[in-house]
Design a protein around this motif. Sequence first.
Motif, mmCIF file in Angstrom:
data_model
loop_
_atom_site.group_PDB
_atom_site.id
_atom_site.type_symbol
_atom_site.label_atom_id
_atom_site.label_comp_id
_atom_site.label_asym_id
_atom_site.label_seq_id
_atom_site.Cartn_x
_atom_site.Cartn_y
_atom_site.Cartn_z
ATOM 1 N N LYS A 421 49.815 26.398 42.177
ATOM 2 C CA LYS A 421 48.952 27.525 41.790
ATOM 3 C C LYS A 421 48.328 27.268 40.428
ATOM 4 O O LYS A 421 48.998 26.856 39.483
ATOM 5 N N LYS A 422 47.042 27.500 40.345
ATOM 6 C CA LYS A 422 46.369 27.355 39.062
ATOM 7 C C LYS A 422 46.916 28.378 38.066
ATOM 8 O O LYS A 422 47.215 29.514 38.446
ATOM 9 N N PRO A 423 47.013 28.020 36.792
ATOM 10 C CA PRO A 423 47.428 29.000 35.792
ATOM 11 C C PRO A 423 46.421 30.134 35.670
ATOM 12 O O PRO A 423 45.222 29.961 35.953
ATOM 13 N N ASP A 424 46.894 31.279 35.251
ATOM 14 C CA ASP A 424 46.047 32.479 35.189
ATOM 15 C C ASP A 424 44.804 32.284 34.340
ATOM 16 O O ASP A 424 43.735 32.833 34.648
ATOM 17 N N PHE A 425 44.916 31.495 33.258
ATOM 18 C CA PHE A 425 43.763 31.388 32.351
ATOM 19 C C PHE A 425 42.555 30.744 33.033
ATOM 20 O O PHE A 425 41.426 30.942 32.599
ATOM 21 N N LEU A 426 42.782 29.977 34.103
ATOM 22 C CA LEU A 426 41.664 29.385 34.836
ATOM 23 C C LEU A 426 41.028 30.365 35.808
ATOM 24 O O LEU A 426 39.913 30.124 36.301
ATOM 25 N N MET A 427 41.714 31.476 36.101
ATOM 26 C CA MET A 427 41.216 32.447 37.069
ATOM 27 C C MET A 427 40.729 33.736 36.406
ATOM 28 O O MET A 427 40.046 34.536 37.039
ATOM 29 N N ASN A 428 41.089 33.929 35.152
ATOM 30 C CA ASN A 428 40.727 35.179 34.472
ATOM 31 C C ASN A 428 39.230 35.248 34.164
ATOM 32 O O ASN A 428 38.596 34.241 33.839
ATOM 33 N N VAL A 429 38.690 36.467 34.266
ATOM 34 C CA VAL A 429 37.296 36.737 33.901
ATOM 35 C C VAL A 429 37.287 37.888 32.903
ATOM 36 O O VAL A 429 37.869 38.941 33.171
ATOM 37 N N GLY A 430 36.662 37.684 31.752
ATOM 38 C CA GLY A 430 36.625 38.695 30.713
ATOM 39 C C GLY A 430 35.686 39.840 31.045
ATOM 40 O O GLY A 430 34.936 39.789 32.026
ATOM 41 N N PRO A 431 35.690 40.888 30.232
ATOM 42 C CA PRO A 431 34.844 42.063 30.494
ATOM 43 C C PRO A 431 33.348 41.749 30.521
ATOM 44 O O PRO A 431 32.572 42.438 31.168
ATOM 45 N N ASN A 432 32.967 40.683 29.832
ATOM 46 C CA ASN A 432 31.553 40.289 29.820
ATOM 47 C C ASN A 432 31.287 39.058 30.687
ATOM 48 O O ASN A 432 30.286 38.365 30.506
ATOM 49 N N GLY A 433 32.219 38.796 31.612
ATOM 50 C CA GLY A 433 32.046 37.674 32.518
ATOM 51 C C GLY A 433 32.452 36.332 31.950
ATOM 52 O O GLY A 433 32.252 35.297 32.591
#
Length: 575
Positions: A421-433
């Motif tokens: 599984k990829k780590p979360d930081f590679l899947m996260n999207v911030g409030p401004n994309g």
Amino acid sequence: MGSYRMCLFFKRKFRVTEPGPVDDVRDVFSRYADGQTHMSPEQLQKLMADERRDDLGSSLEDAERLVDEVLRRKHHIAKFTRRNLTLDDFNYLLFSTELNPPIGDKVHQNMDAPLSHYFIFTGHNSYLTGNQLSSKCSGLPIADALRRGDQNCRTLTKPVKLGKCLESIKAHAFTTSKYPVIITLEDHLTPKLQSKVAKMITQTFGEMLYYHDSESCKEFPSPEELKGKILISTKPPKEYLEADDAKEKDSGEKGKDSDEDVWGKEPEELISTQSELDKVSNSINYINQDDEERGSRDFDTSCSLQAPEYKRLIAIHAGKPKGGLKMALKVDPDKIRRLSLSEQLLEKAVASHGADVVRFTQKNFLRIYPKGTRFNSSNYKPQIGWMSGAQMIAFNMQGYGRALWLMQGMFRANGGCGYVKKPDFLMNVGPNGQVFDPNEISSPKKTLKVKVLMGDGWHLDFKKTHFDRYSPPDFYVRIGIAGAPADKAMEKTEVKFNTWTPIWNEEFTFKLTVPELALLRVEVHEYDNNEKDDFGGQTCLPVSELRQGIRAVPLYNRKGVKYSSTRLLMRFEFV
């Protein structure tokens, strides 16, 4: 007792001693046995709980089972008159790679996310037995790759019969892992031949085949949902057109290979001699691109060019839109596709469009393949791809070397099932994309302390004179980190002379900015004053899966095969 002949009349004698407990083992035993001469299952349970051995189990029953197993193996006791461990028993437990491994062997990650959320163990030209140009083709390497956990099987060599490849995949697809196997096809088929191939694939795999309309799907199923399934991935067939976008093609430039880092040059043992490869490459000098790159980048994926039954088989569509890298990485909210880039083109993409690459791989698939000039089946550094979220880092499994050791180490994670599984930081999207930018350097998140305690087992796996004709070996350990550029490091222990059971007791500290993708690299070498140092074993371990405490670390040969007895005793601590 071992003897080494010094000259015609004289011999030197050396004793192969049974390794006793090192100071760290004695200290742990004394602390948890409350200063007594025996450790009870209850006391062992407390140690296991303190070291958070949740994946192994840390209940009293688990501790009792370990105690019973040590007594059975070490003392051959069938009916136990006692149920506790002496210091020597405890040392036996800690130095057992089966009872006390450095990482777990069970699938423990969430397997219910879409397939694109995972790194996938991927082979390149899996049917080859050796180098990329002149070696034989066979179904046997495919079987070997699948047994190693390769979940993605896929030059210009003599052809291997498709039927044999398909049968080999069917027979071995799920022997190591039940999770889906992806077959990447390279083809230049007419519609008539497409129909024939579609029939062969359908008849061979039957209900194992997964059918999926990726052109009208917004999210791919999960590995759990696809257990036991075969997925076909290829470009929709095209006309044989000349490529008109040469500026993005792999130029075939040599660049800096994975053997030119702080660890030194690779072992000079290639699949074929360089002279043989040069002869072939001189006559076939246009194989600088992957088959997918040599064709047109701007083809029309019209259904009129393909047999409908063949198109139906394609679960993961590959394609390259017009407009260069920026357009190729554009995300279509209504489609899922696979993009293939050479290792060199990936470096360019990450350097100029790092965040776009990460954003693309959050939903779509990115496959990276070796540059065409790697005729000897060598490989490249996989970390750039992993740091960018690329799911399929296609490797030449026919060769060996440090890059392949990294690949093997990465996929020892998650029980060796072929999916990480990829780590979360590679899947996260911030409030401004905004998404993770692989080019940004962050501050250290975690510190790993590694203590190299001792080693043993070489005298059982190697001949007495393998390392030195006149004396026991002189071992030292190289240890370091592969991962984010800021985390890359290599350290070295002292040389321990004339011993098959070296004791080092040396500790090293590594600060990690991206611990989720860091790999611990370990190599053992035998010092030679006059010649090149001999190889004594290697391993590569995912830092995120390391168990804290004293662990028995098995070592592997150059080809990634585990030695029967050779191992290190090491201590891991996160601070």
